[in-house]
Design an enzyme around this catalytic site. Structure first.
Site, PDB file in Angstrom:
ATOM      1  CB  ALA A 154       0.855   4.682  -3.984  1.00 16.96           C
ATOM      2  N   GLY A 164       0.834  -1.320   0.077  1.00 13.47           N
ATOM      3  CA  GLY A 164       0.107  -0.172  -0.045  1.00 13.47           C
ATOM      4  C   GLY A 164       0.937   1.312  -0.031  1.00 13.47           C
ATOM      5  NE  ARG A 219      -9.539   0.156  14.245  1.00 16.28           N
ATOM      6  CZ  ARG A 219      -9.694   0.608  15.274  1.00 16.28           C
ATOM      7  NH1 ARG A 219     -10.352  -0.296  16.086  1.00 16.28           N
ATOM      8  NH2 ARG A 219      -9.589   1.763  15.535  1.00 16.28           N
ATOM      9  CG  ASN A 251      -8.820  -5.807   3.800  1.00 17.13           C
ATOM     10  OD1 ASN A 251      -8.566  -5.408   2.827  1.00 17.13           O
ATOM     11  ND2 ASN A 251      -9.164  -4.703   4.827  1.00 17.13           N
ATOM     12  NE  ARG A 281     -12.782   1.468  11.503  1.00 19.07           N
ATOM     13  CZ  ARG A 281     -13.347   1.788  12.643  1.00 19.07           C
ATOM     14  NH1 ARG A 281     -14.266   1.825  13.056  1.00 19.07           N
ATOM     15  NH2 ARG A 281     -12.489   2.394  13.598  1.00 19.07           N
ATOM     16  CG  HIS A 284      -6.245  -1.623  15.964  1.00 19.38           C
ATOM     17  ND1 HIS A 284      -6.303  -0.599  16.767  1.00 19.38           N
ATOM     18  CD2 HIS A 284      -6.610  -1.395  14.798  1.00 19.38           C
ATOM     19  CE1 HIS A 284      -6.415   0.509  15.962  1.00 19.38           C
ATOM     20  NE2 HIS A 284      -6.413  -0.067  14.641  1.00 19.38           N
ATOM     21  N   GLY A 344      -2.631  -3.186   8.251  1.00 19.89           N
ATOM     22  CA  GLY A 344      -4.198  -3.360   7.469  1.00 19.89           C
ATOM     23  C   GLY A 344      -5.303  -3.990   8.477  1.00 19.89           C
ATOM     24  CG  ASP A 398      -5.150   1.254  19.470  1.00 21.24           C
ATOM     25  OD1 ASP A 398      -5.948   1.881  18.832  1.00 21.24           O
ATOM     26  OD2 ASP A 398      -4.811   0.293  18.872  1.00 21.24           O
TER      27      ASP A 398
HETATM   28  C1  LMR Z   1      -7.465   3.683  13.133  1.00 22.98           C
HETATM   29  O1  LMR Z   1      -7.499   3.122  14.552  1.00 22.98           O
HETATM   30  O2  LMR Z   1      -7.418   4.613  13.269  1.00 22.98           O
HETATM   31  C2  LMR Z   1      -7.076   2.686  12.163  1.00 22.98           C
HETATM   32  O3  LMR Z   1      -7.310   1.370  12.635  1.00 22.98           O
HETATM   33  C3  LMR Z   1      -8.194   2.742  11.306  1.00 22.98           C
HETATM   34  C4  LMR Z   1      -9.792   2.580  11.795  1.00 22.98           C
HETATM   35  O4  LMR Z   1     -10.499   1.749  10.862  1.00 22.98           O
HETATM   36  O5  LMR Z   1     -10.115   2.742  12.690  1.00 22.98           O
END
Ligand code: LMR
Length: 333
Positions: free
Chosen positions: A16, A14, A101, A108, A95, A190, A133, A162
């Site tokens: 670009a 990814g 997510r 994905n 997303r 996450h 990703g 985070d």
């Molecule tokens: C984030 O935490 O900012 C990234 O994982 C993008 C998302 O979809 O929240």
């Protein structure tokens, strides 16, 4: 300038995209591996992104970075992962508003099977892989399972964003500089279920809970604010976080290649059952790196019953994601 060290070869998928654009220049400038470490960049994009990638490579050239020894541009994974030391798996369908997510699992997941296989066949056996990703924990697990020759300990997913978000929230609430906040591990997935453990966090030399005594705020405002910060960025920007995500990739890798002096950091790694987490998932744990560059889970943190409950919920979600994704992709445990 005489360069004594061999370049570290870094693949970025990814390349670009928005995160790629915010990341590559920092890698090439030395922010990730240090000011005397040459780097070579393998930039990977899907075919429709190759035109834009050419422009990014031109801009990298135009920076005349003294540390950047080579730029490879490719949509062929076997070329892109050839002999790489690091694979930063940034590219994925991001997303949009209204999605979680985990909604991206099916979209994905397949991509990470292909990338895991290509890493297995082409990268150095010592390659380390960081998945950004989303849903990054499960995508990381999928890539890991698809790369059986690469030790599981060499796969990571990112919760440093985070942790950085959580530290700033606490610093702002306490009215102190962000560097005063330490010992803050984000546990689990996450996703909105992640748990930023404010109980073990310190602000200055004090427990965070002694500085911010409003436990209801910590539980009902702070925790969801961190968990939903990605969504808040999407709502505000109309696009998911990019510069802060790239910054967290730099922080993650830099702290995995640097022996830890002091604070631990949140990294999603393969669980071996530490702190009662289910073995075999990629989950966020407190990590330190020893003098020879080997990471380990920090031992001996006391978790409150509330923290244990929250972490267990997040890990249950990871087990469920694994079940769904592995079912869809025909992978076995
Ligand atoms: C984030 O935490 O900012 C990234 O994982 C993008 C998302 O979809 O929240």
């Amino acid at each position: 300038m005489i360069m004594k060290k061999n370049p570290i070869r870094v693949a970025v998928t990814g390349a670009a995209g928005n995160i790629g654009y915010a990341l590559l220049f920092r890698i090439a400038s030395g922010a990730m591996f240090g000011p005397d470490q040459p780097v070579a960049l393998n930039l990977i994009e899907i075919e429709p992104g190759m035109g834009a990638l050419k422009g990014v490579a031109m801009e990298l050239d135009d920076c005349a970075f003294p540390l950047l020894t080579e730029i490879v541009q490719t949509s062929d994974l076997s070329v892109g992962f050839k002999d790489v030391d690091w694979a930063l798996l940034v590219g994925s369908v991001p997303r949009k508003q209204g999605m979680e997510r985990a909604d991206l699992l099916g979209i994905n997941g397949k991509v990470f099977v292909g990338q895991g296989k290509a890493i297995n066949e082409n990268a150095k056996p010592s390659v380390r892989v960081v998945v950004v990703g989303n849903p990054c924990n499960t995508n990381c697990l999928i890539a890991m399972k698809s790369a059986p020759n690469i030790p599981d300990e060499q796969f990571f997913a990112m919760t440093r964003l985070d942790e950085n978000r959580a530290k700033t929230q606490l610093a702002q609430k306490a009215g102190v500089a962000v560097k005063e906040v330490s010992g803050l591990c984000v546990w689990g997935n996450h996703s909105p279920t992640m748990f930023p453990d404010f109980y073990n966090t310190k602000i200055g030399r004090q427990k965070a809970t002694a500085v911010i005594t409003d436990e209801a705020w910590l539980k009902d405002t702070f925790v969801p604010t961190v968990g939903q910060r990605g969504k808040a960025i999407i709502d505000a920007r109309g696009a998911s976080s990019a510069a802060s995500a790239a910054n967290a990739v730099v922080d993650t890798v830099r702290d995995l290649v640097t022996p830890t002096r002091g604070d631990y950091h949140s990294v999603c790694v393969i669980s071996r059952g530490e702190y009662g987490t289910p073995s075999g998932i990629i989950t966020s744990l407190p990590i330190k790196v020893d003098a020879v560059g080997k990471w380990r889970v920090v031992e001996g943190l006391r978790l409150t019953d509330y923290a244990k409950e929250q972490i267990a919920k997040s890990n249950e979600e990871l087990l469920e994601e694994r079940k769904v994704a592995f079912g869809q992709l025909g992978l076995s445990l």
